[in-house]
Motif scaffolding. Structure first.
Motif, PDB file in Angstrom:
ATOM      1  N   GLY A  69      -0.504  -0.341  -8.132  1.00 58.67           N
ATOM      2  CA  GLY A  69       0.927  -0.395  -7.847  1.00 58.67           C
ATOM      3  C   GLY A  69       1.248  -1.013  -6.500  1.00 58.67           C
ATOM      4  N   GLY A  70       0.225  -1.414  -5.758  1.00 60.97           N
ATOM      5  CA  GLY A  70       0.457  -2.050  -4.465  1.00 60.97           C
ATOM      6  C   GLY A  70       0.907  -3.493  -4.570  1.00 60.97           C
ATOM      7  N   LEU A  71       0.788  -4.071  -5.775  1.00 57.28           N
ATOM      8  CA  LEU A  71       1.135  -5.473  -5.979  1.00 57.28           C
ATOM      9  C   LEU A  71       1.723  -5.669  -7.374  1.00 57.28           C
ATOM     10  CD1 LEU A  71       0.942  -8.465  -4.964  1.00 57.28           C
ATOM     11  CD2 LEU A  71      -1.363  -8.517  -5.952  1.00 57.28           C
ATOM     12  N   ILE A  72       2.878  -6.326  -7.436  1.00 59.39           N
ATOM     13  CA  ILE A  72       3.485  -6.723  -8.713  1.00 59.39           C
ATOM     14  C   ILE A  72       3.711  -8.225  -8.649  1.00 59.39           C
ATOM     15  CG2 ILE A  72       5.373  -6.388 -10.348  1.00 59.39           C
ATOM     16  CD1 ILE A  72       6.028  -3.760  -8.927  1.00 59.39           C
ATOM     17  N   SER A  83       4.929  -6.110  -2.911  1.00 67.07           N
ATOM     18  CA  SER A  83       3.609  -5.815  -2.367  1.00 67.07           C
ATOM     19  C   SER A  83       3.776  -4.925  -1.148  1.00 67.07           C
ATOM     20  CB  SER A  83       2.861  -7.101  -1.978  1.00 67.07           C
ATOM     21  OG  SER A  83       3.486  -7.740  -0.885  1.00 67.07           O
ATOM     22  N   LYS A  84       2.771  -4.126  -0.887  1.00 69.71           N
ATOM     23  CA  LYS A  84       2.768  -3.280   0.305  1.00 69.71           C
ATOM     24  C   LYS A  84       1.408  -3.390   0.972  1.00 69.71           C
ATOM     25  CE  LYS A  84       4.147   1.201   2.154  1.00 69.71           C
ATOM     26  NZ  LYS A  84       4.640   2.559   1.853  1.00 69.71           N
ATOM     27  N   VAL A  85       1.407  -3.987   2.150  1.00 69.80           N
ATOM     28  CA  VAL A  85       0.181  -4.242   2.892  1.00 69.80           C
ATOM     29  C   VAL A  85      -0.210  -2.999   3.682  1.00 69.80           C
ATOM     30  CG1 VAL A  85      -0.836  -5.644   4.741  1.00 69.80           C
ATOM     31  CG2 VAL A  85       0.653  -6.715   3.037  1.00 69.80           C
ATOM     32  N   MET A  86      -1.501  -2.736   3.739  1.00 68.77           N
ATOM     33  CA  MET A  86      -2.004  -1.592   4.482  1.00 68.77           C
ATOM     34  C   MET A  86      -1.884  -1.814   5.986  1.00 68.77           C
ATOM     35  SD  MET A  86      -5.450  -0.909   2.211  1.00 68.77           S
ATOM     36  CE  MET A  86      -5.999   0.489   3.193  1.00 68.77           C
ATOM     37  N   SER A 178      -6.306  12.231   5.097  1.00 67.98           N
ATOM     38  CA  SER A 178      -5.766  12.800   6.336  1.00 67.98           C
ATOM     39  C   SER A 178      -4.984  11.768   7.146  1.00 67.98           C
ATOM     40  CB  SER A 178      -6.898  13.375   7.198  1.00 67.98           C
ATOM     41  OG  SER A 178      -7.762  12.345   7.663  1.00 67.98           O
ATOM     42  N   PHE A 179      -5.108  10.479   6.768  1.00 69.57           N
ATOM     43  CA  PHE A 179      -4.339   9.419   7.423  1.00 69.57           C
ATOM     44  C   PHE A 179      -2.920   9.419   6.842  1.00 69.57           C
ATOM     45  CE2 PHE A 179      -7.666   6.413   9.288  1.00 69.57           C
ATOM     46  CZ  PHE A 179      -8.694   7.332   9.215  1.00 69.57           C
ATOM     47  N   ASP A 180      -1.919   9.542   7.680  1.00 70.15           N
ATOM     48  CA  ASP A 180      -0.534   9.615   7.205  1.00 70.15           C
ATOM     49  C   ASP A 180      -0.078   8.354   6.487  1.00 70.15           C
ATOM     50  OD1 ASP A 180      -0.240  12.158   8.198  1.00 70.15           O
ATOM     51  OD2 ASP A 180       0.618  11.493  10.111  1.00 70.15           O
ATOM     52  N   ASP A 181      -0.673   7.217   6.823  1.00 72.58           N
ATOM     53  CA  ASP A 181      -0.204   5.943   6.276  1.00 72.58           C
ATOM     54  C   ASP A 181      -1.055   5.441   5.118  1.00 72.58           C
ATOM     55  OD1 ASP A 181      -2.459   5.380   7.717  1.00 72.58           O
ATOM     56  OD2 ASP A 181      -1.573   3.832   8.980  1.00 72.58           O
ATOM     57  N   LEU A 182      -1.879   6.330   4.530  1.00 70.90           N
ATOM     58  CA  LEU A 182      -2.767   5.913   3.447  1.00 70.90           C
ATOM     59  C   LEU A 182      -2.600   6.797   2.211  1.00 70.90           C
ATOM     60  CD1 LEU A 182      -6.157   5.294   5.316  1.00 70.90           C
ATOM     61  CD2 LEU A 182      -4.450   3.577   4.641  1.00 70.90           C
ATOM     62  N   THR A 183      -2.854   6.190   1.042  1.00 72.14           N
ATOM     63  CA  THR A 183      -3.003   6.910  -0.216  1.00 72.14           C
ATOM     64  C   THR A 183      -4.436   6.717  -0.672  1.00 72.14           C
ATOM     65  OG1 THR A 183      -0.708   6.502  -0.869  1.00 72.14           O
ATOM     66  CG2 THR A 183      -2.250   7.084  -2.620  1.00 72.14           C
ATOM     67  N   SER A 197       0.518   4.109   2.080  1.00 64.86           N
ATOM     68  CA  SER A 197       1.145   5.353   1.635  1.00 64.86           C
ATOM     69  C   SER A 197       2.184   5.097   0.547  1.00 64.86           C
ATOM     70  CB  SER A 197       1.810   6.053   2.824  1.00 64.86           C
ATOM     71  OG  SER A 197       2.783   5.204   3.409  1.00 64.86           O
ATOM     72  N   ASN A 198       2.394   6.115  -0.295  1.00 72.76           N
ATOM     73  CA  ASN A 198       3.418   6.092  -1.356  1.00 72.76           C
ATOM     74  C   ASN A 198       3.219   4.961  -2.357  1.00 72.76           C
ATOM     75  OD1 ASN A 198       4.864   8.320  -0.228  1.00 72.76           O
ATOM     76  ND2 ASN A 198       5.715   6.923   1.302  1.00 72.76           N
ATOM     77  N   ILE A 199       1.976   4.641  -2.622  1.00 70.94           N
ATOM     78  CA  ILE A 199       1.657   3.628  -3.635  1.00 70.94           C
ATOM     79  C   ILE A 199       1.152   4.338  -4.891  1.00 70.94           C
ATOM     80  CG2 ILE A 199       0.012   1.811  -4.264  1.00 70.94           C
ATOM     81  CD1 ILE A 199       2.275   0.836  -2.485  1.00 70.94           C
ATOM     82  N   SER A 200       1.687   3.955  -6.040  1.00 71.47           N
ATOM     83  CA  SER A 200       1.198   4.461  -7.315  1.00 71.47           C
ATOM     84  C   SER A 200       1.650   3.523  -8.422  1.00 71.47           C
ATOM     85  CB  SER A 200       1.733   5.876  -7.590  1.00 71.47           C
ATOM     86  OG  SER A 200       3.121   5.849  -7.875  1.00 71.47           O
TER      87      SER A 200
END
Length: 274
Positions: A69-72, A83-86, A178-183, A197-200
């Motif tokens: 879900g990080g890329l459409i 897209s959502k870059v890490m 434990s990283f706030d910005d990661l899934t 974060s918040n990727i699905s």
């Protein structure tokens, strides 16, 4: 006339059998759905660069959801809808950790896959590339000291960790969650997916459905693993594979046969058309 608009398929453990092949039965059933007016959409943990031969096999149009879900991306134009870059600092920490503890990894970007050397997962795609025309091959680059020094130049959508066993996956999942910005979540045996974060897949489906004005209650979804749970919670017809993890089955309306028994075709023929 079927009431559904989309049929969304996970790949590994779902549409693929254990040999990473789409069976003739699954191909025929999905093409029959397309002929009836449904759109078939892939929603995979893999980056779409790895899916080109199968997109061609199924003659898919429209959009493909990848990197959990990080890329459409639009299949025909290559345009990126979402897209959502890490975070760059987190990417550096993950790769540094992997190098220190000798963990194989793949970094997925929109145009290339980066890998550490002697990675069996990368070797699998290198071998596949030998049998494919240039336009269907996975572009792979191997990480060297120069790339590590300039890791902040890489726009990572997802990092895949290849773990020794399930317990290793769980310990790494706990560490990186434990990283706030990661899934971080398990996608299949021995693999850990790390995204922003918040990727699905479910969230990506929601973004796509709003873009194309499709009611998610009129969507069929097939999956087998933890990264399919959010997708199952959002669609009207969630169908779990017989080989699914037990937790996913609790979210399914039906449980079909396994991926090695063409479970998608069985479900389409027995649950959708019936």
């Amino acid at each position: 006339m079927l009431k559904y608009k989309w049929c969304v398929c996970d790949m590994d453990g779902t549409l693929f059998n254990s040999s990473d092949v789409i069976s003739k039965e699954n191909e025929t059933a999905l093409k029959k759905l397309q002929q009836s007016g449904l759109e078939v959409i892939i929603a995979s943990g893999r980056v779409d660069l790895m899916l080109k031969p199968f997109i061609k096999q199924l003659d898919l149009k429209g959009y493909v959801i990848s990197c959990n879900g990080g890329l459409i991306r639009d299949i025909e134009t290559g345009n990126i809808l979402y897209s959502k870059v890490m975070d760059k600092i987190s990417v550096r920490k993950i790769i540094t950790y992997c190098i220190e503890y000798n963990i194989h990894f793949l970094i997925y970007t929109t145009d290339v896959v980066f890998s550490n050397k002697n990675n069996p997962r990368a070797a699998k795609f290198e071998n596949l590339n030998k049998m494919l025309p240039n336009n269907l091959q996975v572009p792979i680059k191997y990480v060297d000291n120069k790339i590590i020094e300039n890791i902040d130049d890489i726009n990572a959508i997802k990092i895949l960790l290849v773990c020794s066993d399930h317990e290793h996956v769980k310990s790494l999942e706990e560490h990186f969650s434990s990283f706030d910005d990661l899934t971080a979540l398990s996608s299949m045996g021995g693999l850990l997916d790390i995204m922003a974060s918040n990727i699905s897949k479910g969230r990506a489906l929601k973004i796509l459905s709003e873009k194309l004005d499709v009611d998610l209650t009129k969507v069929i979804a097939f999956g087998d693993n933890y990264n399919d749970i959010d997708m199952f919670q959002r669609v009207g017809m969630p169908i779990a594979m017989g080989n699914s993890v037990e937790e996913l089955k609790t979210y399914a309306k039906y449980i079909t046969r396994s991926n090695d028994e063409s479970g998608i075709a069985y479900a389409i023929n027995n649950f959708i058309w019936s």
